[in-house]
Design an enzyme around this catalytic site. Sequence first.
Site, PDB file in Angstrom:
ATOM      1  N   ASP A 343       0.855  -1.185   0.000  1.00  0.00           N
ATOM      2  CA  ASP A 343       0.000   0.000   0.000  1.00  0.00           C
ATOM      3  C   ASP A 343       0.894   1.238   0.000  1.00  0.00           C
ATOM      4  OD1 ASP A 343       1.120   0.214   2.509  1.00  0.00           O
ATOM      5  OD2 ASP A 343      -0.774   0.189   3.607  1.00  0.00           O
ATOM      6  N   ASP A 345       1.369   4.680   2.340  1.00  0.00           N
ATOM      7  CA  ASP A 345       0.932   5.295   3.598  1.00  0.00           C
ATOM      8  C   ASP A 345       1.272   6.777   3.601  1.00  0.00           C
ATOM      9  OD1 ASP A 345       0.410   2.638   5.097  1.00  0.00           O
ATOM     10  OD2 ASP A 345       2.452   2.410   4.365  1.00  0.00           O
ATOM     11  N   ASP A 430      -3.318   4.352   2.827  1.00  0.00           N
ATOM     12  CA  ASP A 430      -3.681   4.673   4.213  1.00  0.00           C
ATOM     13  C   ASP A 430      -3.400   6.151   4.436  1.00  0.00           C
ATOM     14  OD1 ASP A 430      -4.373   2.110   4.769  1.00  0.00           O
ATOM     15  OD2 ASP A 430      -2.615   1.635   5.989  1.00  0.00           O
TER      16      ASP A 430
HETATM   17  N1  DCT Z   1       2.427   0.039  11.852  1.00  0.00           N
HETATM   18  C1  DCT Z   1       2.674  -0.348  13.148  1.00  0.00           C
HETATM   19  N2  DCT Z   1       1.927  -1.327  13.700  1.00  0.00           N
HETATM   20  C2  DCT Z   1       0.966  -1.939  12.985  1.00  0.00           C
HETATM   21  C3  DCT Z   1       0.716  -1.555  11.676  1.00  0.00           C
HETATM   22  C4  DCT Z   1       1.473  -0.564  11.120  1.00  0.00           C
HETATM   23  O1  DCT Z   1       3.554   0.188  13.801  1.00  0.00           O
HETATM   24  N3  DCT Z   1       0.248  -2.896  13.571  1.00  0.00           N
HETATM   25  C5  DCT Z   1       3.248   1.092  11.275  1.00  0.00           C
HETATM   26  C6  DCT Z   1       4.586   0.580  10.845  1.00  0.00           C
HETATM   27  C7  DCT Z   1       4.561   0.608   9.373  1.00  0.00           C
HETATM   28  C8  DCT Z   1       3.466   1.585   9.025  1.00  0.00           C
HETATM   29  O2  DCT Z   1       2.614   1.626  10.133  1.00  0.00           O
HETATM   30  C9  DCT Z   1       2.752   1.204   7.775  1.00  0.00           C
HETATM   31  O3  DCT Z   1       2.242  -0.111   7.850  1.00  0.00           O
HETATM   32  P1  DCT Z   1       2.244  -1.083   6.610  1.00  0.00           P
HETATM   33  O4  DCT Z   1       1.804  -0.379   5.394  1.00  0.00           O
HETATM   34  O5  DCT Z   1       1.501  -2.304   7.011  1.00  0.00           O
HETATM   35  O6  DCT Z   1       3.774  -1.480   6.533  1.00  0.00           O
HETATM   36  P2  DCT Z   1       4.894  -1.122   5.482  1.00  0.00           P
HETATM   37  O7  DCT Z   1       6.152  -1.185   6.225  1.00  0.00           O
HETATM   38  O8  DCT Z   1       4.550   0.138   4.780  1.00  0.00           O
HETATM   39  O9  DCT Z   1       4.855  -2.342   4.509  1.00  0.00           O
HETATM   40  P3  DCT Z   1       4.333  -2.442   2.998  1.00  0.00           P
HETATM   41  O10 DCT Z   1       5.504  -2.041   2.183  1.00  0.00           O
HETATM   42  O11 DCT Z   1       3.958  -3.856   2.804  1.00  0.00           O
HETATM   43  O12 DCT Z   1       3.184  -1.499   2.863  1.00  0.00           O
HETATM   44 MG    MG Z   2       2.773   0.412   3.717  1.00  0.00          MG
END
Ligand code: DCT
Ligand code: MG
Length: 506
Positions: A343, A345, A430
Site C-alpha cells: 500500500d 501510507d 492509508d
Molecule cells: N504500523 C505499526 N503497527 C501496525 C501496523 C502498522 O507500527 N500494527 C506502522 C509501521 C509501518 C506503518 O505503520 C505502515 O504499515 P504497513 O503499510 O503495514 O507497513 P509497510 O512497512 O509500509 O509495509 P508495505 O511495504 O507492505 O506497505
Molecule cells: Mg505500507
Amino acid sequence: MDKTRTPSLFPQRKKQKGMHPAVSLSSCKVKFNELVIFIMERKMGVTRRTFLTQLARRKGFRVENELSDSVTHIVAENNSYAEVLEWLRGHKMRDSSRFKLLDISWFTACMEAGKPVDSEKKYQLIVQQTYPATSYTPELETSSFVAGRVSQYACQRRTTLNNCNKKFTDAFEILAGNYEFKENAVLCLAFMRAASVLKSLPFTILRMHDLEGLPCMGDEIRAVIEEIIDEGESSRVKDVLTDGRYQSFKEFSSVFGVGLKTSEKWYRMGFRTLEDVKADKTLKLSRMQKAGFLHYEDLISYVSKVEADAVSVIVEDAVRTFLPDALVTITGGFRRGKKIGHDVDFLITSPELREEEEVLHRGVLLYYDLVESTFEQAKLPSRKVDAFDHYQKCFAILKCPQQRVDTSNCDTSKESEKAKAKAWKAIRVDLVVSPFEQYAYALLGWTGSRQFERDLRRYATHERKMMLDNHALYDKTKRIFLKAKSEDEIFAYLGLDYLEPWERNA
Ligand code: DCT
Ligand code: MG
C-alpha cells in the site's frame, strides 16, 4: 537490562579525579603473564583510559602505556577495524597480525571474570570476508562488527534493505506467518525477532559458529538455520508451504478486509479457496471485503515506487484543495526506501488543522473506511507494543491512472492484456491525519517497520521507564510528557543514536 551496553561498573567518564590512587606497573603483581594489553586512547579519552588501565592492573593484568613489541592484545572502544588499522599505520605498525584487535566488550568481560577470557570471535574487531558475490558491498568491507554488541532491540540496530540473509529470513517469515495463523504469538514473535536480527547483519551466516553472541537465537531458530546450512532448505518450511490450512489462510488473508478471524471462520465453514468463498452467494461480506474482492487482482500486485509517487501527487493535490498549507508525507515502507509495497501510507498535518474531516475527502477514492479520531488529551501512551493509535485515519482504495511502463517485449498473457486495457489501477492507500504538535510522533510511528516500532516501545518501557506510542512520549520518573518537533528529538529523549528511515528496515 540491555546486555550489549557497557555495564555501569565502568563509567564512560569518571568525574571525580583521584578516586583511585595511581597504580604504576611496578606496584601491582602481574598474575596473567600470557597476555600484554594496550588500550587505545582514540575516541576513549585519557581519563577513561587511565581508569581502565589501573583497574586491569589491580586485577593482575599487564597493561602497557606504550605500543611496545611485547603487546599481544589491543583494546579499542567505538573504533572500527578500519580505524584501528589506520591508527596502527600512523604509529608505524604495518603488521597487525601480531596483535589481537579486540573490542572493549572483551576487556569488560575479563574484568568481570577477574581473569582473561577467551578472545573469541564475538569480541574481535574483524573484516567480514564472508560475503557471497551477490550481497557484497564494498562499503561494508571496512566496517567493524562485534556480535556481542548486537542489541536485542531493533531500534539499536541499523537495518538497511541490504539483507545478506534472505535465505534464512524468508524461511523465518513463513514459519512466523504459520504461527500467527495458529495464534501462537510467542513463537510467531520469536521467528520475527530472529529474522530482524539476521537482517541487520553485514554478512551472510555460513556456519553455526557465525551465530555466536547474537541475540534472539533460541534452539528452534538454530535448528532451522542449521538445516538450511546443511541441506539448503528447511523441511519445516516445506511442510508449512504444502499444508492445506496454511495455504487457505494465506489465500483468504490476501483479500483486503480479511484478517485472522474471518480466515478462521471461512476455514471452519469448509471453504478452502477464494473460489469456494465466491461461489457461496449467501455469505455476508463486509463493505471492506466486497471492495477487496472487487479490486482483488490490482490489490495483490505490488505497488511500485513510480505508482506511489503518482499517488502522492493525487493525494497532495486533493488535500491542498482543503488545506493549502498541509504537509503531506509518505510514510511506511516507501519512506524506508522500499521499491515496492502493499500500500502507500501518508501522514497529513497542518499548523492550521481544525476541521480534520474535510481532509479525508472522497473524490478520487474507490473505497474508504473512515475511522474518527479517538484521541484524548493527557491520556498516557498505550502500554501495548502493538496497540493502534487514535488518529483520524482512512483505509482507502484509490483510483490511480495506470503508470505506463514499456512492456512491449515482456508479458503477453491475457491478464496483462486486460490490465493494459484498463486505464487505472486500484491502489491501497492509508491516510492518517495528526495534529501539528504530534506530527513527529506520528511520523516515527507510521514509518515502521513494525518490528522496529515494537522494539522502540519495548525499549522505552524496559530501558528508560518511559511510555511511547504514536502520539506522545511520557517519562514515568519525571511524570511529564516530552514534546518533540522532530524524530531526532525523540531518539535523543530515549538516549538512542538516530537511525535514518532507511536504517529502520528491521
Ligand atoms: N504500523 C505499526 N503497527 C501496525 C501496523 C502498522 O507500527 N500494527 C506502522 C509501521 C509501518 C506503518 O505503520 C505502515 O504499515 P504497513 O503499510 O503495514 O507497513 P509497510 O512497512 O509500509 O509495509 P508495505 O511495504 O507492505 O506497505
Ligand atoms: Mg505500507
